[in-house]
Design a protein around this motif. Sequence first.
Motif, mmCIF file in Angstrom:
data_model
loop_
_atom_site.group_PDB
_atom_site.id
_atom_site.type_symbol
_atom_site.label_atom_id
_atom_site.label_comp_id
_atom_site.label_asym_id
_atom_site.label_seq_id
_atom_site.Cartn_x
_atom_site.Cartn_y
_atom_site.Cartn_z
ATOM 1 N N SER A 77 0.844 -1.201 0.000
ATOM 2 C CA SER A 77 0.000 0.000 0.000
ATOM 3 C C SER A 77 0.876 1.247 0.000
ATOM 4 N N GLN A 80 2.711 1.878 -3.341
ATOM 5 C CA GLN A 80 1.825 2.417 -4.375
ATOM 6 C C GLN A 80 1.383 3.845 -4.065
ATOM 7 N N LYS A 82 -0.262 4.855 -1.463
ATOM 8 C CA LYS A 82 -1.511 4.900 -0.709
ATOM 9 C C LYS A 82 -1.164 4.964 0.781
ATOM 10 N N GLN A 85 -4.042 4.565 3.361
ATOM 11 C CA GLN A 85 -4.468 3.172 3.389
ATOM 12 C C GLN A 85 -3.432 2.309 4.093
ATOM 13 N N HIS A 116 -7.696 -5.012 2.849
ATOM 14 C CA HIS A 116 -7.288 -4.748 1.477
ATOM 15 C C HIS A 116 -6.451 -5.909 0.948
ATOM 16 N N GLU A 118 -3.252 -6.308 -1.414
ATOM 17 C CA GLU A 118 -2.145 -5.730 -2.180
ATOM 18 C C GLU A 118 -0.956 -6.684 -2.119
ATOM 19 N N GLN A 122 0.954 -6.626 -7.845
ATOM 20 C CA GLN A 122 0.078 -5.485 -8.085
ATOM 21 C C GLN A 122 0.868 -4.179 -8.088
ATOM 22 N N TYR A 126 0.982 -1.455 -10.900
ATOM 23 C CA TYR A 126 0.615 -0.068 -10.591
ATOM 24 C C TYR A 126 1.603 0.912 -11.214
ATOM 25 N N SER A 211 -8.092 -6.569 -12.421
ATOM 26 C CA SER A 211 -8.982 -5.798 -11.558
ATOM 27 C C SER A 211 -8.269 -5.368 -10.282
ATOM 28 N N LEU A 212 -7.446 -6.238 -9.709
ATOM 29 C CA LEU A 212 -6.732 -5.900 -8.477
ATOM 30 C C LEU A 212 -5.704 -4.795 -8.707
ATOM 31 N N TYR A 214 -5.830 -2.368 -10.746
ATOM 32 C CA TYR A 214 -6.493 -1.079 -10.910
ATOM 33 C C TYR A 214 -7.591 -0.850 -9.869
ATOM 34 N N ASP A 215 -7.515 -1.585 -8.754
ATOM 35 C CA ASP A 215 -8.477 -1.414 -7.658
ATOM 36 C C ASP A 215 -9.921 -1.485 -8.137
#
Length: 262
Positions: A77, A80, A82, A85, A116, A118, A122, A126, A211-212, A214-215
């Motif tokens: 997290s 990336q 975040k 988060q 979450h 991550e 991923q 990202y 999908s993961l 790009y959240d």
Amino acid sequence: MLLISVMLGACAHSPIDEPSDPLEPVNRAFYSFNEQLDNFVARPAAKGYVAAVPEEVRNGVRNFFSNLSYPTVVVNSALQGKFKQSGLDLTRFVMNSTFGLCGFLDPATMVGLVRHDEDFGQTLGYWGVGPGWYLMLPFFGPSSNRDLTGRAIGITTDPLTYVGDSTINLAMTGASAIKTRADLLSADSVLEQQFDRYVFIRSAYLQRRQSLVYDGNPPRESYELDDEDDGDSAPAPAAKEDSSESKTSDTSPIPRFNIDIR
């Protein structure tokens, strides 16, 4: 080897509609091996686990392994960008590790700290690393160049890496594998209905990973038709598809499946 995997992963392609699978013959052989291993070892063990262990205990085991792997979520997290988060993820990990009795309970969810998902694969996605080739790994199942690289990096944040006793490490790994297979028993009936299980699993895995990365909001791709209006009295050609059509539209050549394969 990691550098080569990253370079191969940088080869961009549409992972759902045009999966890059140049090793398909080898991948299918490994899939057959994994399928036999599952039929004779993993699935019977998972069914025995479900039959012998009460659901409340299984939920506790699931919470424990989820919490055990959560340092990877906290780190990725942050990687990336975040940061909020990541801070909440760290709070969740500390709370479940203490008040949750080493993670067997999940008080963090009760107070609104959501879980979450991550990992390093991923994170590479990202920052623009493409998935590269689709891979079917013996014992481990579906992957890609990018995710294989992420798995290798993830060893550094896996607490089991630092367990000196190989017996404990092996027992924990086996228990985690049985727990994971037990969680997937409900998907067996869907898999058995597929004409080509290999293609089904490949599509489901790549869809989930995209999908993961790009959240849950993968980029949209334009699908343009070549029809042109020649001005004659013939019926007008079909309208062009909306350029904002999602990659997961029902018009895509490969069906979409929402099977969570971990």
